[in-house]
Design a protein around this motif. Structure first.
Motif, PDB file in Angstrom:
ATOM      1  N   GLY A  60       0.720  -1.005  -0.175  1.00 12.09           N
ATOM      2  CA  GLY A  60      -0.114   0.031  -0.043  1.00 12.09           C
ATOM      3  C   GLY A  60       0.776   1.338   0.093  1.00 12.09           C
ATOM      4  N   PRO A  61       0.184   2.426  -0.205  1.00 10.06           N
ATOM      5  CA  PRO A  61       1.091   3.380  -0.363  1.00 10.06           C
ATOM      6  C   PRO A  61       1.122   4.152   1.035  1.00 10.06           C
ATOM      7  N   MET A  62       2.364   3.684   1.443  1.00 11.89           N
ATOM      8  CA  MET A  62       2.697   4.078   2.751  1.00 11.89           C
ATOM      9  C   MET A  62       3.415   5.298   2.860  1.00 11.89           C
ATOM     10  N   SER A  63       3.358   6.188   4.070  1.00 13.76           N
ATOM     11  CA  SER A  63       3.991   7.489   3.789  1.00 13.76           C
ATOM     12  C   SER A  63       5.275   7.503   3.356  1.00 13.76           C
ATOM     13  N   VAL A  64       5.608   8.459   2.248  1.00 17.51           N
ATOM     14  CA  VAL A  64       7.074   8.244   1.733  1.00 17.51           C
ATOM     15  C   VAL A  64       8.105   8.256   2.655  1.00 17.51           C
ATOM     16  N   SER A  65       7.956   9.452   3.623  1.00 16.69           N
ATOM     17  CA  SER A  65       8.985   9.435   4.768  1.00 16.69           C
ATOM     18  C   SER A  65       9.291   8.160   5.378  1.00 16.69           C
ATOM     19  N   LEU A  66       8.312   7.592   5.816  1.00 14.26           N
ATOM     20  CA  LEU A  66       8.391   6.033   6.614  1.00 14.26           C
ATOM     21  C   LEU A  66       9.107   5.228   5.479  1.00 14.26           C
ATOM     22  N   VAL A  67       8.708   5.067   4.474  1.00  9.76           N
ATOM     23  CA  VAL A  67       9.414   4.352   3.633  1.00  9.76           C
ATOM     24  C   VAL A  67      10.890   4.527   3.292  1.00  9.76           C
ATOM     25  N   ARG A  68      11.178   5.863   3.348  1.00  6.38           N
ATOM     26  CA  ARG A  68      12.319   5.987   3.315  1.00  6.38           C
ATOM     27  C   ARG A  68      13.250   5.649   4.486  1.00  6.38           C
ATOM     28  N   GLU A  69      12.626   5.830   5.573  1.00  5.22           N
ATOM     29  CA  GLU A  69      13.408   5.441   7.012  1.00  5.22           C
ATOM     30  C   GLU A  69      13.427   3.870   7.206  1.00  5.22           C
ATOM     31  N   VAL A  70      12.475   3.213   6.506  1.00  3.03           N
ATOM     32  CA  VAL A  70      12.445   1.670   6.476  1.00  3.03           C
ATOM     33  C   VAL A  70      13.680   1.308   5.586  1.00  3.03           C
ATOM     34  N   ALA A  71      13.902   2.020   4.395  1.00  4.43           N
ATOM     35  CA  ALA A  71      14.819   1.634   3.478  1.00  4.43           C
ATOM     36  C   ALA A  71      16.161   2.011   3.928  1.00  4.43           C
ATOM     37  N   GLU A  72      16.141   2.765   4.863  1.00  5.75           N
ATOM     38  CA  GLU A  72      17.477   3.328   5.673  1.00  5.75           C
ATOM     39  C   GLU A  72      18.276   2.195   6.269  1.00  5.75           C
ATOM     40  N   ARG A  73      17.082   1.162   6.628  1.00  2.94           N
ATOM     41  CA  ARG A  73      17.536  -0.054   7.687  1.00  2.94           C
ATOM     42  C   ARG A  73      17.645  -1.440   7.079  1.00  2.94           C
ATOM     43  N   SER A  74      16.931  -1.203   5.615  1.00  2.00           N
ATOM     44  CA  SER A  74      16.803  -2.591   5.141  1.00  2.00           C
ATOM     45  C   SER A  74      17.446  -2.343   3.702  1.00  2.00           C
ATOM     46  N   GLY A  75      18.145  -3.453   3.127  1.00  2.00           N
ATOM     47  CA  GLY A  75      18.922  -3.283   1.909  1.00  2.00           C
ATOM     48  C   GLY A  75      17.829  -3.556   0.704  1.00  2.00           C
ATOM     49  N   HIS A  76      16.869  -4.096   1.205  1.00  4.45           N
ATOM     50  CA  HIS A  76      15.966  -4.698   0.129  1.00  4.45           C
ATOM     51  C   HIS A  76      14.589  -4.170   0.432  1.00  4.45           C
ATOM     52  N   VAL A  77      14.192  -3.443  -0.211  1.00  6.50           N
ATOM     53  CA  VAL A  77      12.609  -2.741   0.173  1.00  6.50           C
ATOM     54  C   VAL A  77      11.968  -2.861  -1.155  1.00  6.50           C
ATOM     55  N   THR A  78      10.611  -3.520  -1.045  1.00  5.88           N
ATOM     56  CA  THR A  78       9.768  -3.682  -2.255  1.00  5.88           C
ATOM     57  C   THR A  78       8.595  -2.799  -1.708  1.00  5.88           C
ATOM     58  N   VAL A  79       7.965  -2.038  -2.513  1.00  2.00           N
ATOM     59  CA  VAL A  79       6.612  -1.192  -2.175  1.00  2.00           C
ATOM     60  C   VAL A  79       5.747  -1.788  -3.315  1.00  2.00           C
ATOM     61  N   LEU A  80       4.421  -2.050  -2.651  1.00  2.00           N
ATOM     62  CA  LEU A  80       3.402  -2.168  -3.790  1.00  2.00           C
ATOM     63  C   LEU A  80       2.614  -1.001  -3.564  1.00  2.00           C
ATOM     64  N   ALA A  81       2.243  -0.120  -4.724  1.00  2.00           N
ATOM     65  CA  ALA A  81       1.034   0.792  -4.693  1.00  2.00           C
ATOM     66  C   ALA A  81       0.426   0.685  -5.854  1.00  2.00           C
ATOM     67  N   ARG A  82      -0.975   1.075  -5.669  1.00  2.00           N
ATOM     68  CA  ARG A  82      -1.785   0.861  -6.799  1.00  2.00           C
ATOM     69  C   ARG A  82      -1.929   2.106  -7.733  1.00  2.00           C
ATOM     70  N   ALA A  83      -1.523   3.166  -7.105  1.00  2.00           N
ATOM     71  CA  ALA A  83      -1.343   4.457  -8.334  1.00  2.00           C
ATOM     72  C   ALA A  83      -0.178   4.785  -8.811  1.00  2.00           C
ATOM     73  N   ILE A  84      -0.067   4.889  -9.942  1.00  2.00           N
ATOM     74  CA  ILE A  84       1.202   5.287 -10.858  1.00  2.00           C
ATOM     75  C   ILE A  84       1.712   6.455 -10.116  1.00  2.00           C
ATOM     76  N   PRO A  85       1.014   7.664 -10.128  1.00  2.00           N
ATOM     77  CA  PRO A  85       1.637   9.005  -9.392  1.00  2.00           C
ATOM     78  C   PRO A  85       2.458   8.636  -7.876  1.00  2.00           C
ATOM     79  N   ASP A  86       1.588   7.941  -7.257  1.00  2.00           N
ATOM     80  CA  ASP A  86       2.319   7.344  -5.970  1.00  2.00           C
ATOM     81  C   ASP A  86       3.476   6.553  -6.128  1.00  2.00           C
ATOM     82  N   ALA A  87       3.397   5.671  -6.978  1.00  2.00           N
ATOM     83  CA  ALA A  87       4.570   4.759  -7.266  1.00  2.00           C
ATOM     84  C   ALA A  87       5.771   5.539  -7.624  1.00  2.00           C
TER      85      ALA A  87
END
Lengths: 504, 278
Positions: A60-87
C-alpha cells in the motif's frame, strides 16, 4: 466548475517502478491522510522493525518518509502501490526501493517484514474486481517468511471517528468511493473479537488499538487496562461525540469504537499494558498510568474526563456544579502560572486534555510553548463552549444569548473577568466541512432560535396591542367625558365598559 | 445533443434497438462513449465533470471517472453489442485476419512511423489472407493506402465517422461487425477499439508490431506501457481467445445492456411527462 482534465496525469515513472495489472493512472492515495503518516504509527513501526531486516515489503501507499526510514535500515525494500503517481513519487524519493504498481496478487517473493499499515482497502484497484478482505489478508501473509513479522492495519468500520468525521462514509460521494460500502464483504473484521478470530494460528500475534481518527491516529494502546486512558485520549478530539463515547465506556465497549487496530503477526511483541503517544510511553498497571518522564496519575473510572463532568452539569443546568468545577480549574491554572505566563507543560488546559490530579489537574499532552494566562484560560473555555455548541449539547444559557455573552458568562462562573476582546476565543460555527451531527445541531439550534424569536414576536405584539388599547382607550375616555352628555347614554356606557375590560 | 453521439451511427443503432426510426434518432440526453479507452470513456475534448450524463460502456469507465472527480455516469454497454443483438451471427466459416493499423484522428493526433516495417511484421506473422482496414483518415491518404494495397492485402474502410451531425455513415458498425465475423483473427499494433470489438465478436485477438509514434496525443491519453500492464492477454502474435473474448465483453459492458424500454428512459427518449425533450 472548471475543467478537470488537469487531473488526468501523464504517464511518467522512474526506472525502479514496474507497472503490472491493476495499476491506476489517474489517482493519488497520497492526497489523503493515512495512519502511516502519523507520528505515533511511525514511532511504533520503527520500534517494531528489526535492526536490519533483509527483505521488507510495504503493501500500500505508505507514507514516503516512513518508506525512506525503513529503506535506510533494510537493503531490500519492495513497495506495492496501486496508483502510478504514488509509485512514481516513492520510486523517485527512495531510489533503492523496487516499486510494483498494481494489484497485490501480482506480487511474488517472500519477505522478512511485511508492512500493510493503511488498511487493505488501499490496495483495491479500480481496474480489478473488488476482493474480499480475507483474500487480501491471506495474500499479505502468504508473502511473509516463516520467521518474519507483519504489521497489518485494519480500520474499524464501527469506529466513532466515522460518524464524527467530516465525511460520513455511508453518505459521501468522494473520488475514492468507486465501490464505497463493501458491506457485502462479511470477511472483513468489524470487531476486535472478529479480528482476533482471524489471527493465524501458530504465530505470535498482538492486537493494538488505534486511538484518534483513522486518518490521523494520536495513540496506540495495548492491553485491556488501557481502555480508560484510550477513552480519555479519544475524547481529546473536539469532534468526538462526547456522549456516545461516554456511553460506550460505561458499557465496557469503548475499545470497540476506537479508530481501528494494528495487528502484529510474528516477531517479538511488546508485553504488558502500555499506551504509546508520539512523545511518551505510558505503562498502565492497576488503574495507574505512568509515563517515562515520571508523570503519573490514577485513570478515572471509565475514562471520565473533566469535560464530560462539565457537559453533564451544563445539560442538567446544575450551575452550582459548573461553578465549582470551573473555579477549581481556574484556581489550578492560576497556581501553575508564573508572572502571567502558563508554562508549556500546562499550556493546553482544555478540559478535554486534563485528568484530575489531587485538587488540581494534569494535562495529558503539553502545550507547544509558554502562553499567557488569558489565552490559555479563555482558549480552554472557548473550546468547551465550541464543542457544546457544535455538537448541539444542552446548556443552561438562553437560546438568544449572544455567543460572546455566553462565553463571558462561562468565564464569570470560573471567576475570570472577561478580556476586552473575546472574539478570538468565541466559538465559531463552521460553514463548511461539518459532520452530519454538527449540521443536525445547526438545524436544531436554528429551530430553537426561530421558535424563540416567534415567541418573542408574539409577546411583543401582545404588548403592543395592550399598549394601543390602553392609549386609545384613554383617548376614548377623554372623548366620552368631553362629549358624554351629548352622546347617547348607552353608547357612552359601552365605551367605558370596553375600556375598563381592556385595562383590567 | 452532443454531435459525437452520431459518430459511427451509435445513436442510430440505439434508436433501432429502442424501436424508433434509425434514420432519425431523437436527441440523446447525454453523451455516448464513442470508442474504447483506458481513460474514462470519453475523449480529451469532453470535460463533462458533473454536467452531461456520460453514457459509458462499462463500469470500469464509471470508476475511472469517479476518481478524477466526475459524476453522473450511466453504464449502458457499447452500441456494438446492441447491434449484435439486432443482428445475431449466422453460422459461417471464418478465415484470415483483419488487421487494423492504429489510426490518428482528423482533429488532433497523427501516426508517425514506418508502414513498410509494419507490413513486413504482418507478413511474417499472419499465415492466412489479410484484410487491412484503414481508418478513413489514412484510407483517404493515397500514400498510406497504396502501401498496403501494394503489399497485396485487401484494403477496406468501414466508412466515415461524421462530424457535427454531417457525413455520418450510420452503417459504419454494421460493416465492421460483418467484417469481423468473416475473419478468424483481429490484430493491430496498439490495443484499440477495433481489437476489443473483434475479440467480442469472436475473433482471436493479437496486438503486435511497431506501435508507431502517436504525434499530438494529449497528456495522459497515451497508454503505452500501461496497456501492456493492464491487458497483457491481448499482447503477442498468439493469444488465448477465451481470455481476450471475456475481457472484451466486460470492457464493452455486456452485463450492463439494457432492455429497450429502460434504454429509452436512460437516453431521454421516452418522457411524455416533460413538455419538451433536451
Amino acid at each position: 466548475m472548471g475543467r478537470t482534465l488537469a487531473r488526468i496525469v501523464e504517464l511518467t515513472y522512474p526506472g525502479n517502478v514496474t507497472l503490472v495489472r491493476g495499476a491506476m493512472q489517474n489517482w493519488r492515495d497520497f492526497d489523503l491522510a493515512r495512519p502511516s503518516g502519523s507520528d505515533v504509527v511511525r514511532r511504533f513501526v520503527l520500534e517494531q522493525l528489526p535492526e536490519a531486516p533483509a527483505r521488507v515489503l510495504v503493501v500500500g501507499p505508505m507514507s514516503v518518509s516512513l518508506v525512506r526510514e525503513v529503506a535506510e535500515r533494510s537493503g531490500h525494500v519492495t513497495v506495492l502501490a496501486r496508483a502510478i503517481p504514488d509509485a512514481a513519487e516513492i520510486g523517485t524519493a527512495v531510489p533503492t526501493a523496487q516499486v510494483l504498481c498494481g494489484s497485490l496478487d501480482e506480487l511474488d517473493g517472500e519477505f522478512d517484514v511485511v508492512l500493510a499499515i493503511d488498511d487493505l482497502s488501499t490496495v483495491q484497484s479500480l481496474e480489478r474486481p473488488t476482493a474480499p478482505w480475507s483474500e487480501l489478508a491471506a495474500l499479505v501473509l502468504s508473502r511473509l517468511a516463516p520467521e518474519g513479522q507483519a504489521l497489518l492495519g485494519v480500520e474499524n468500520e464501527r469506529g466513532l471517528h466515522r460518524p464524527s468525521g467530516a465525511d460520513d462514509p455511508y453518505v459521501r460521494n468522494a473520488d475514492a468511493d468507486w465501490t464505497p460500502f463493501a458491506t457485502w464483504d462479511a470477511t472483513r473484521p468489524r470487531s476486535r473479537a472478529q479480528l482476533e478470530a482471524w489471527l493465524p494460528l501458530g504465530r505470535a500475534s498482538a492486537v493494538h488499538d488505534v486511538v484518534g481518527t483513522w486518518s490521523a491516529p494520536t495513540a496506540l494502546a495495548h492491553g485491556p487496562c488501557t481502555s480508560g486512558l484510550a477513552t480519555l485520549w479519544t475524547g481529546r478530539s473536539p469532534v468526538t461525540p462526547v456522549l456516545g463515547l461516554r456511553s460506550a465506556a460505561l458499557a465496557g465497549c469503548a475499545s470497540e469504537h476506537f479508530a481501528g487496530w494494528l495487528v502484529s503477526v510474528g516477531g517479538a511483541t511488546q508485553s504488558g499494558d502500555w499506551f504509546l503517544t508520539p512523545d511518551a510511553r505510558w505503562v498502565v498497571d492497576a488503574g495507574v498510568a505512568e509515563a517515562e518522564d515520571g508523570r503519573r496519575f490514577t485513570i478515572p473510572p471509565h475514562g471520565l474526563s473533566p469535560f464530560v463532568v462539565l457537559v453533564e452539569a451544563a445539560a442538567d443546568t446544575d450551575t452550582p456544579a459548573l461553578r465549582s468545577l470551573l473555579r477549581r480549574w481556574a484556581a489550578w491554572l492560576r497556581s501553575v502560572t508564573v508572572d502571567g505566563m502558563v508554562p508549556a507543560a500546562y499550556a493546553d488546559a482544555r478540559l478535554t486534555n486534563l485528568v484530575p490530579d489531587g485538587d488540581g489537574f494534569l494535562p495529558l499532552v503539553a502545550g507547544s510553548a509558554d502562553a499567557s494566562f488569558e489565552s490559555v484560560a479563555w482558549g480552554a473555555l472557548g473550546s468547551a463552549l465550541d464543542i457544546i455548541t457544535n455538537q448541539g449539547l444542552r446548556h443552561p444559557w438562553p437560546t438568544a444569548m449572544h455567543r460572546e455573552t455566553r462565553l463571558a458568562a462561562l468565564g464569570a462562573m470560573a471567576g475570570l473577568a472577561a478580556p476586552d476582546d473575546l472574539g478570538p476565543y468565541t466559538p465559531q460555527v463552521r460553514d463548511a466541512g461539518q459532520t452530519r451531527d454538527e449540521l443536525l445541531a445547526v438545524v436544531r439550534r436554528q429551530q430553537e432560535e426561530l421558535r424563540s424569536t416567534w415567541s418573542r414576536f408574539r409577546w411583543d405584539e401582545k404588548q403592543y396591542a395592550a399598549w394601543k388599547a390602553v392609549n386609545l382607550g384613554k383617548r376614548a375616555v377623554r372623548y366620552a367625558r368631553k362629549h358624554g352628555r351629548s352622546m347617547p347614554k348607552d353608547a357612552a356606557k359601552r365605551v367605558r365598559s370596553t375600556v375598563a375590560k381592556r385595562q383590567g | 445533443m452532443d454531435h459525437t453521439n452520431h459518430w459511427y451511427g451509435h445513436a442510430h443503432i440505439l434508436a433501432e434497438y429502442c424501436g424508433l426510426d434509425p434514420a432519425a434518432p431523437p436527441p440523446v440526453r447525454g453523451v455516448i462513449q464513442h470508442g474504447w479507452t483506458f481513460v474514462h470513456g470519453l475523449g480529451y475534448g469532453h470535460y463533462n465533470d458533473w454536467s452531461f450524463t456520460k453514457l459509458v460502456w462499462s463500469d470500469l469507465c464509471r470508476r475511472r471517472g469517479q476518481v478524477i472527480g466526475w459524476r453522473n455516469f450511466a453504464v449502458i454497454g457499447a452500441p456494438l453489442l446492441y447491434l449484435m443483438r439486432l443482428r445475431p451471427e449466422a453460422p459461417a466459416e471464418r478465415e484470415g485476419t483483419i488487421w487494423y493499423p492504429f489510426h490518428g484522428t482528423l482533429e488532433y493526433e497523427t501516426l508517425d512511423g514506418d508502414h513498410n516495417n509494419l507490413i513486413a511484421q504482418i507478413r511474417d506473422t499472419e499465415d492466412g489472407p489479410v484484410t487491412v482496414c484503414l481508418y478513413y483518415v489514412e484510407y483517404d491518404d493515397p500514400a498510406v493506402r497504396g502501401r498496403y494495397e501494394d503489399a497485396g492485402f485487401r484494403v477496406i474502410c468501414h466508412g466515415r465517422r461524421g462530424q457535427q451531425w454531417v457525413g455520418t455513415d450510420r452503417f459504419f458498425l454494421f460493416r465492421q461487425l460483418d467484417e469481423l465475423r468473416r475473419h478468424r483473427r483481429v490484430a493491430s499494433n496498439r490495443l484499440s477499439t477495433a481489437v476489443v470489438y473483434g475479440a467480442a465478436a469472436g475473433c482471436e485477438a493479437a496486438v503486435y508490431g511497431d506501435p508507431m509514434e502517436f504525434v499530438g496525443v494529449k497528456a495522459g491519453f497515451n497508454g503505452a506501457g500501461l496497456l501492456e500492464a493492464l491487458y497483457p492477454e491481448f499482447f503477442g502474435a498468439q493469444t488465448d481467445i477465451g481470455a481476450t473474448s471475456a475481457i472484451a465483453l466486460a470492457e464493452l459492458g455486456a452485463d450492463f445492456l439494457a432492455e429497450p424500454d429502460e434504454l429509452r428512459y436512460l437516453l431521454g427518449w421516452d418522457e411524455p411527462w416533460l413538455a419538451s425533450s433536451n
